[in-house]
Scaffold this active site. Structure first.
Site, PDB file in Angstrom:
ATOM      1  N   GLY A 153       0.837  -1.212   0.000  1.00  0.00           N
ATOM      2  CA  GLY A 153       0.000   0.000   0.000  1.00  0.00           C
ATOM      3  C   GLY A 153       0.865   1.252   0.000  1.00  0.00           C
ATOM      4  N   ARG A 202       1.128  -5.341  -5.319  1.00  0.00           N
ATOM      5  CA  ARG A 202       1.235  -6.509  -4.437  1.00  0.00           C
ATOM      6  C   ARG A 202       1.424  -7.684  -5.396  1.00  0.00           C
ATOM      7  NH1 ARG A 202      -0.787  -4.357   0.519  1.00  0.00           N
ATOM      8  NH2 ARG A 202      -2.412  -2.819   0.186  1.00  0.00           N
ATOM      9  N   ASP A 259       4.531  -4.780   5.918  1.00  0.00           N
ATOM     10  CA  ASP A 259       4.958  -6.126   6.347  1.00  0.00           C
ATOM     11  C   ASP A 259       5.166  -7.081   5.166  1.00  0.00           C
ATOM     12  OD1 ASP A 259       2.255  -6.099   5.869  1.00  0.00           O
ATOM     13  OD2 ASP A 259       1.703  -7.266   7.641  1.00  0.00           O
ATOM     14  N   THR A 279       3.967   2.637   5.648  1.00  0.00           N
ATOM     15  CA  THR A 279       2.548   2.238   5.643  1.00  0.00           C
ATOM     16  C   THR A 279       1.805   3.186   6.574  1.00  0.00           C
ATOM     17  OG1 THR A 279       0.940   0.632   6.477  1.00  0.00           O
ATOM     18  CG2 THR A 279       3.145   0.436   7.358  1.00  0.00           C
ATOM     19  N   ASP A 326      -0.502   2.381   8.401  1.00  0.00           N
ATOM     20  CA  ASP A 326      -1.023   1.626   9.548  1.00  0.00           C
ATOM     21  C   ASP A 326      -0.145   1.686  10.807  1.00  0.00           C
ATOM     22  OD1 ASP A 326      -3.207   0.877   8.089  1.00  0.00           O
ATOM     23  OD2 ASP A 326      -2.389  -1.063   7.505  1.00  0.00           O
ATOM     24  N   ASP A 367       2.049  -0.329  11.724  1.00  0.00           N
ATOM     25  CA  ASP A 367       2.057  -1.647  12.370  1.00  0.00           C
ATOM     26  C   ASP A 367       3.325  -2.446  12.059  1.00  0.00           C
ATOM     27  OD1 ASP A 367       1.488  -1.977   9.712  1.00  0.00           O
ATOM     28  OD2 ASP A 367      -0.101  -3.449   9.992  1.00  0.00           O
ATOM     29  N   ARG A 402      -6.499  -2.763   9.087  1.00  0.00           N
ATOM     30  CA  ARG A 402      -7.011  -4.125   9.014  1.00  0.00           C
ATOM     31  C   ARG A 402      -6.606  -4.911  10.260  1.00  0.00           C
ATOM     32  NH1 ARG A 402      -5.932  -6.200   3.312  1.00  0.00           N
ATOM     33  NH2 ARG A 402      -3.859  -5.543   3.937  1.00  0.00           N
TER      34      ARG A 402
HETATM   35  O1  F6P Z   1      -2.083   0.814   3.660  1.00  0.00           O
HETATM   36  C1  F6P Z   1      -2.550  -0.034   4.673  1.00  0.00           C
HETATM   37  C2  F6P Z   1      -3.940  -0.415   4.397  1.00  0.00           C
HETATM   38  O2  F6P Z   1      -4.562   0.778   4.179  1.00  0.00           O
HETATM   39  C3  F6P Z   1      -4.768  -1.188   5.395  1.00  0.00           C
HETATM   40  O3  F6P Z   1      -5.199  -0.503   6.524  1.00  0.00           O
HETATM   41  C4  F6P Z   1      -5.878  -1.679   4.525  1.00  0.00           C
HETATM   42  O4  F6P Z   1      -6.550  -2.766   5.032  1.00  0.00           O
HETATM   43  C5  F6P Z   1      -5.181  -2.021   3.261  1.00  0.00           C
HETATM   44  O5  F6P Z   1      -4.023  -1.197   3.224  1.00  0.00           O
HETATM   45  C6  F6P Z   1      -5.979  -1.879   2.022  1.00  0.00           C
HETATM   46  O6  F6P Z   1      -5.158  -1.765   0.907  1.00  0.00           O
HETATM   47  P1  F6P Z   1      -5.541  -2.108  -0.583  1.00  0.00           P
HETATM   48  O7  F6P Z   1      -6.872  -1.555  -0.840  1.00  0.00           O
HETATM   49  O8  F6P Z   1      -4.484  -1.462  -1.383  1.00  0.00           O
HETATM   50  O9  F6P Z   1      -5.499  -3.607  -0.670  1.00  0.00           O
END
Ligand code: F6P
Length: 332
Positions: A19, A80, A111, A134, A136, A138, A180
């Site tokens: 992300g 990804r 991660d 990120t 997040d 995390d 998430r």
């Molecule tokens: O960037 C982190 C994050 O925003 C999470 O909180 C979220 O669940 C996820 O990425 C969603 O990303 P994408 O829509 O790109 O799969």
């Protein structure tokens, strides 16, 4: 931490993966300009690990990163990659790395990015230094990840705006924020936005507990009530929570607002730009020193390194328990 003392580093590559997060561009800029300052050749890779596989490399210079410090997103694009999870995919990636005479790789991401870097550098002789990026927050090995501060500010601005309309109509709002697996944005933006309740992935909040908090808010004659719901909380997100609450309190005028991907964009904050610049600079220095399979992060005001294997195995996050307690008191 694995060290790669033997080989002199002459050429490196940088990529962003997973992300996107505000501050990634400022970090790319810092990596490129530090590399040039240290007389290294530097290549960018488009689309993260997929770009390694697809041979999407290009030469960068100091002008390639002009006027990007203030931009959200990532000029290198992100992806990804499923193919990178396969041995064949990683073999193609490594062959392209060798083809371009790359001696070290800098990966910016979350991660999944760390895991990819760890697997690649376990299988092949290529030093990889990772930078936590990120929204997040995390990731182990750093107090803050790139993009988190900006995303928090974006969420706070949204809560403030929703508060205006909520108070004008005496409404109860459920605002869903990203996260998430981790509730850093929910907790911190919730406190800063004066939320009446905050639902987190890390802590189960039964609907009965939430309805008690809402009864309390109603007794206190609040003109607006805002509940922050992290996307990964256990009741299934803001719409589900709102539905269950409506069954109990049909007198409430309830609205749901899902902030979604707008939290990932926007001009990076000052804190993110400075963090990105420090981490980008230090990642290049680590590669030159011969560090491999590590992350570069911030602890207090110090830049620190963490072995990649530690960073990817420490996935338990402890939210600030004091802040969770304080958030409840402030909702009186
Ligand atoms: O960037 C982190 C994050 O925003 C999470 O909180 C979220 O669940 C996820 O990425 C969603 O990303 P994408 O829509 O790109 O799969």
């Amino acid at each position: 931490m694995k060290s790669n003392n033997v080989k002199k580093i002459k050429k490196i590559a940088v990529l962003t993966s997973g992300g996107d997060a505000p501050g990634m561009n400022a970090c790319i800029r810092a990596v490129v300009r530090t590399a040039i300052h240290e007389k290294l050749e530097i290549m960018g890779v488009y689309q993260g690990y997929q770009g390694l596989i697809d041979d999407n490399f290009f030469a960068m210079n100091s002008r390639s990163v002009s006027s990007i410090i203030n931009l959200g997103g990532t000029i290198l694009k992100s992806a990804r990659s499923e193919e990178f999870k396969t041995k064949e995919g990683r073999k193609k990636a490594y062959d392209n790395i060798k083809k371009h005479n790359i001696d070290g790789l800098i990966s910016i991401g979350g991660d999944g990015t760390f895991t990819g870097a760890n697997v690649l550098s376990n299988e092949y002789d290529i030093p990889v230094v990772c930078i936590p990026g990120t929204i997040d927050n995390d990731l182990y090995g750093t107090d803050f990840t790139l993009g988190y501060d900006t995303a928090n500010n974006t969420v706070i601005e949204a809560i403030d705006k929703i508060r205006d309309t909520a108070a004008s109509h005496d409404r109860l709002f459920f605002i869903e924020v990203m996260g998430r697996d981790a509730g850093y944005i929910a907790l911190n933006a919730g406190v800063a936005g004066g939320a009446e309740a905050i639902l987190l992935p890390e802590k189960e909040t039964p609907i009965e507990e939430l309805t008690k908090l809402l009864e309390y808010a109603a007794e206190k004659n609040k003109t607006s009530t805002i509940v922050i719901v992290a996307e990964g909380e256990k009741n299934g997100g803001a719409y589900n929570v709102a539905k269950k609450v409506k069954e109990k309190f049909d007198f409430y005028d309830i609205k749901v607002s899902i902030l979604g991907h707008l939290q990932r964009g926007g001009t990076p904050s000052s804190a993110d730009r400075i963090l990105a610049t420090k981490l980008g600079y230090n990642a290049v220095q680590e590669i030159i020193k011969g560090s491999a399979q590590c992350t570069v992060g911030i602890r207090g005001s110090k830049v620190v390194t963490t072995p990649l294997s530690d960073a990817i195995h420490n996935t338990e996050f402890k939210l600030d328990a004091d802040l969770m307690k304080i958030a409840k008191i402030m909702a009186m």
